[in-house]
Design an enzyme around this catalytic site. Structure first.
Site, PDB file in Angstrom:
ATOM      1  N   GLU A 227       0.816  -1.043   0.170  1.00  0.00           N
ATOM      2  CA  GLU A 227       0.163   0.090  -0.115  1.00  0.00           C
ATOM      3  C   GLU A 227       0.872   1.250   0.013  1.00  0.00           C
ATOM      4  OE1 GLU A 227      -2.107   0.290   3.640  1.00  0.00           O
ATOM      5  OE2 GLU A 227      -3.623   1.726   2.916  1.00  0.00           O
TER       6      GLU A 227
ATOM      7  N   CYS B  82      -5.574  -3.043   2.814  1.00  0.00           N
ATOM      8  CA  CYS B  82      -5.306  -2.967   4.183  1.00  0.00           C
ATOM      9  C   CYS B  82      -6.586  -2.929   5.033  1.00  0.00           C
ATOM     10  CB  CYS B  82      -4.515  -1.683   4.467  1.00  0.00           C
ATOM     11  SG  CYS B  82      -3.424  -2.013   6.124  1.00  0.00           S
TER      12      CYS B  82
ATOM     13  N   LYS C 269      -9.277   2.946  -2.188  1.00  0.00           N
ATOM     14  CA  LYS C 269      -9.591   2.479  -0.925  1.00  0.00           C
ATOM     15  C   LYS C 269     -10.907   2.931  -0.338  1.00  0.00           C
ATOM     16  CE  LYS C 269      -7.204   1.763   3.604  1.00  0.00           C
ATOM     17  NZ  LYS C 269      -6.017   2.072   4.194  1.00  0.00           N
TER      18      LYS C 269
HETATM   19  O1  LIG Z   1      -6.684  -2.392  10.728  1.00  0.00           O
HETATM   20  C1  LIG Z   1      -5.525  -2.205  10.993  1.00  0.00           C
HETATM   21  O2  LIG Z   1      -5.168  -2.528  12.304  1.00  0.00           O
HETATM   22  C2  LIG Z   1      -4.445  -1.579  10.028  1.00  0.00           C
HETATM   23  C3  LIG Z   1      -5.092  -1.007   8.967  1.00  0.00           C
HETATM   24  C4  LIG Z   1      -4.090   0.120   8.419  1.00  0.00           C
HETATM   25  O3  LIG Z   1      -3.044   0.188   8.530  1.00  0.00           O
HETATM   26  C5  LIG Z   1      -4.511   0.749   7.040  1.00  0.00           C
HETATM   27  O4  LIG Z   1      -5.607   0.648   6.683  1.00  0.00           O
HETATM   28  O5  LIG Z   1      -3.549   1.515   6.587  1.00  0.00           O
END
Ligand SMILES: O=C(O)CCC(=O)C(=O)O
Length: 260
Positions: free
Chosen positions: A43, A145, A111
């Protein structure tokens, strides 16, 4: 038929797209030389979470990172996917793209679930469309993510028949147990391959957990990275999905009259 997947679990130079492009280019060539068909990057792999400088470092979909990916995909006859900070007029998005072996952009997924713990909602707009595309003839879906914490969204993407879920992440180390459990669950409940590329290293606010994973539709781990920088490889056979969906036909047995 087996498809070789490569996940480039790289450290990311904070807010330095040109250094990250150089590092990724060498790793993409290495993964392509190993015979990979699909190469995943993490990401926001060109910028990291340097969100206060998006005005300087985000790019539109014709920017230098996109030109590089297009060329590397075409020259090496591979598909390359990852998320990049996107500028669209006055707005910014966390956008996952994929370029196929002809250098065509086949995925453009913004996203959907912004992660407040990293201030995403202060600097980014969220997307509102699915991230489905084809790798050759194989239907796949993309996720970024935090999206994996929303099984209803992942299921929505899988209802179009996707056989694999590609996940790109900057998932912090303290919650790496969640990362593993959530990804295994998404694979079992959707009876699909999960191919998930996390970053390694740290930025000014977080240390990241690595542990990029390839999981089969039975929930078994095919390949898993450690904590540091590496390219994680795995061979997957997408025809296994059909066999498992026949054995336990959850997509047939769903009750959309009771829930969505
Ligand atoms: O949900 C999480 O613990 C991490 C999510 C995250 O780091 C993100 O979406 O960038």
């Amino acid at each position: 038929m087996k498809t070789k997947i490569a996940m480039i679990q790289m450290d990311i130079a904070f807010g330095d797209p040109s250094a990250n492009r150089n590092a990724a280019e060498a790793k993409i060539k290495e993964a392509a030389d190993q015979g990979s068909t699909l190469i995943l990057l993490p990401e926001l792999w060109t910028t990291g979470y340097d969100l206060t400088r998006l005005g300087e470092i985000a790019e539109d979909l014709e920017g230098p990172t996109h030109q590089l990916l297009k060329k590397l995909a075409r020259d090496n006859r591979v598909t390359i996917a990852g998320s990049i900070a996107e500028r669209d007029k006055e707005s910014f998005y966390n956008t996952m793209v994929a370029y196929n072996e002809h250098g065509e952009r086949v995925l453009n997924y913004r996203k959907v679930h912004l992660f407040r713990l990293m201030d995403e909602e202060k600097y980014l707009e969220s997307g509102d469309t699915q991230g489905n595309f084809h790798l050759h003839n194989i239907p796949l879906a993309g996720a970024i993510c935090y999206d994996i914490r929303f099984p209803e969204w992942m299921r929505t993407e899988m209802l179009d028949g996707a056989r694999g879920l590609l996940v790109v992440a900057e998932w912090p180390k303290p919650r790496v147990d969640h990362w593993r459990s959530l990804l295994i669950s998404r694979a079992i409940e959707n009876q699909c391959f999960v191919m998930a590329c996390n970053r390694s290293g740290s930025d000014p606010n977080n240390t990241f957990g690595g542990h990029s994973l390839i999981i089969d539709p039975w929930g078994t781990i095919v390949a898993e990275g450690g904590l540091g920088e590496e390219i994680v490889y795995g061979d997957v056979d997408f025809s296994e999905v059909e066999a498992i969906r026949k054995q336990i036909p959850i997509f047939q047995d769903r009750r959309p009259d009771l829930y969505q």
